[in-house]
Design an enzyme around this catalytic site. Structure first.
Site, PDB file in Angstrom:
ATOM      1  N   SER A   1      85.818  57.881  48.080  1.00 58.12           N
ATOM      2  CA  SER A   1      84.438  58.138  47.761  1.00 58.12           C
ATOM      3  C   SER A   1      84.186  59.338  48.612  1.00 58.12           C
ATOM      4  O   SER A   1      85.129  60.345  48.296  1.00 58.12           O
ATOM      5  CB  SER A   1      83.696  57.136  48.304  1.00 58.12           C
ATOM      6  OG  SER A   1      82.151  57.238  47.606  1.00 58.12           O
TER       7      SER A   1
ATOM      8  N   ASP B   1      84.595  52.153  37.695  1.00 57.16           N
ATOM      9  CA  ASP B   1      83.906  52.737  38.833  1.00 57.16           C
ATOM     10  C   ASP B   1      82.384  52.962  38.660  1.00 57.16           C
ATOM     11  O   ASP B   1      82.239  53.915  37.511  1.00 57.16           O
ATOM     12  CB  ASP B   1      84.515  54.065  39.536  1.00 57.16           C
ATOM     13  CG  ASP B   1      83.874  54.502  40.668  1.00 57.16           C
ATOM     14  OD1 ASP B   1      82.621  53.780  41.045  1.00 57.16           O
ATOM     15  OD2 ASP B   1      84.396  55.321  41.306  1.00 57.16           O
TER      16      ASP B   1
ATOM     17  N   HIS C   1      84.678  50.403  42.392  1.00 53.29           N
ATOM     18  CA  HIS C   1      84.441  51.600  43.298  1.00 53.29           C
ATOM     19  C   HIS C   1      85.456  51.449  44.574  1.00 53.29           C
ATOM     20  O   HIS C   1      86.260  52.292  44.965  1.00 53.29           O
ATOM     21  CB  HIS C   1      83.163  52.183  43.497  1.00 53.29           C
ATOM     22  CG  HIS C   1      82.915  53.555  44.422  1.00 53.29           C
ATOM     23  ND1 HIS C   1      83.273  54.572  43.976  1.00 53.29           N
ATOM     24  CD2 HIS C   1      82.476  53.489  45.608  1.00 53.29           C
ATOM     25  CE1 HIS C   1      83.132  55.582  45.013  1.00 53.29           C
ATOM     26  NE2 HIS C   1      82.813  54.796  46.014  1.00 53.29           N
TER      27      HIS C   1
END
Length: 482
Positions: A298, A392, A426
């Site tokens: 991320s 995601d 994610h």
């Protein structure tokens, strides 16, 4: 996410081991409370929490007096969380129907549970490596399903290991019959899952401004080095770095805000701090040069891409669901700055579950790979591996990886290596971590969905871990345990 009804109180600890068959009034009352606390639509009877698993070490092979079955695990004793374990049950009747339940409590006391229904074979044995689950938290042949399918009793609770020096204790129970009739406990075992592999050394790092923990593999060294960076959650997470050290890499788990004397808020990416961490690794006698690997997820992935683009002596970079852009915080290095792409919260949507979906809140990428908010990854000296989840919902990771590949090609670098996983959200974690479908967003302070389908997400985590180990082995010079 399902709404939570009013919860009935449960005993904080239920000590001891149940022996013999039948169901006592106390046990019936406990099960009634568990059923009352179950979320609407959830599978019934996810098991009892005895609370004793965290109090003392219990052998992984346990046949309680008065019980009919024996639960065995291979390897015996504890093993690391990223390693598979073989679960078998013996002493059943031929074709007997049973329900297996798993449970653990994390360091904050949150309960995670899963269950599955099985039938014993003609010899009265059950091997989860051969027998498919007939229903429950998962179906089909899933030898590790009782681990990756664990769900939190508390809504919006993410599975995280905070203290890698202690294991998680997973309780496994076998009940006679299939849910919801399964009442009689037949066998029980407790399996310890470690996050600090045997021989790995943990060294807190307080060098200059750097706040981190270094994990060194067993042996004399030196070892290929990796810097591991997480996302917007802040603090210091060590579990991925400690597991990587078990595969032969000297790994630095690096904090960059909201930890000890680091800034409490994250306002911008100042690469000079991360350069200081890089210099620490390059100068360490136990770290083999000439270059270092970077691993981030991320926002941590975008920090790693920025480091690879501006700093020297970086040999390989892995981006897990990164974007390749300066999101809503600028990036600074010496006289260079990258403006933030920014976002518009008016583009948030409310999902069917009632949670927020933020996948489209980022501003449009005008100009594609030539957008001034994009990280100049063409300047990176070493190769980059993009690990992306097609589902995601933090942002469109697959699209951003494709744009990154276009930018590399436009600068004569060739296509990027992209491994894309369908049904994957994610938070791509090490193998057998339960999927986090939704949780509170650190900046928005609201619950958002992260995407993913549990079975596909779990398989992606297993493969991605192997791909990451292989990638670093190739470019840093190591021979990891795959």
């Amino acid at each position: 996410m399902r709404p939570v009804p009013g919860l009935l109180p449960l005993p904080s600890r239920l000590h001891g081991v149940y022996s013999g068959g039948g169901s006592s009034p106390e046990r019936s009352e406990i099960r009634r409370r568990l059923t009352a606390n179950r979320l609407p639509g959830a599978q019934s009877g996810l098991g009892l929490d005895t609370g004793s698993a965290c109090l003392f070490r219990v052998p992984t092979r346990l046949c309680v007096p008065g019980m009919a079955a024996t639960v065995t695990l291979e390897p015996a004793g504890s093993c690391c969380w990223d390693e598979p374990v073989r679960i078998a049950v013996r002493g059943l009747a031929p074709g007997q129907r049973v329900t297996l339940r798993s449970s653990l409590r994390d360091e904050k006391g949150a309960l995670f549970r899963a269950h599955a229904r099985y039938c014993a074979d003609a010899n009265g044995q059950l091997d989860l490596a051969r027998a498919p689950a007939l229903g429950g938290s998962f179906v089909g042949l899933e030898p590790m399903g009782l681990f990756w399918a664990l769900e939190p009793e508390k809504p919006l609770w993410r599975f995280v290991k905070r203290d890698v020096q202690t294991p998680f204790a997973v309780e496994l129970e076998v009940f006679d019959g299939h849910e919801p009739e399964a009442e009689r406990l037949l066998g029980r075992a407790v399996h310890e899952r470690d996050f600090l592999p045997p021989g790995v050394r943990r060294e807190p790092v307080r060098a200059g401004r750097v706040r981190a923990t270094l994990f060194l593999p067993p042996g004399p060294g030196p070892f290929p080095g990796i810097i591991d960076i997480f996302g917007m959650g802040g603090g210091l997470l060590e579990y991925r770095a400690s597991l990587l050290a078990g595969h032969g890499f000297a790994t630095l788990a690096l904090a960059y805000y909201d930890f000890e004397d680091l800034p409490k808020k994250f306002d911008a990416i100042h690469l000079d701090y991360f350069e200081e961490a890089l210099c620490y690794m390059l100068q360490h006698t136990q770290v083999k040069g000439p270059g270092i690997g970077l691993l981030g997820i991320s926002l941590g992935a975008d920090i790693c891409l920025s480091m690879a683009s501006f700093l020297k002596n970086i040999s390989a970079t892995v981006s897990i669901n990164g974007s390749g852009f300066s999101e809503n915080k600028p990036i600074y290095y010496k006289e260079t700055s990258i403006p933030p792409l920014g976002h518009d919260l008016r583009r948030m949507k409310v999902a069917f579950s009632g949670l927020l979906d933020i996948v489209d809140i980022r501003n449009d990428i005008v100009g594609g790979y030539e957008n001034p908010c994009m990280i100049p990854i063409e300047k990176a000296q070493g190769p980059i591996l993009f690990i992306v989840g097609q589902d995601d919902h933090n942002w469109r990771s697959e699209l951003y990886a494709q744009i990154a590949s276009e930018r590399l090609q436009a600068h004569g670098k060739g296509k990027a290596q992209i491994i894309s996983y369908p049904g994957t959200g994610h938070y791509i974690e090490p193998p057998y971590f339960p999927m986090c479908p939704a949780s509170l967003h650190r900046l928005l302070d609201k619950p958002v969905i992260w995407g993913g389908e549990p079975r596909a997400h779990s398989k992606a985590q297993i493969d991605a871990w192997k791909q990451i180990l292989t990638f670093f082995s190739k470019h840093l010079g190591a021979f990891p345990k795959l």
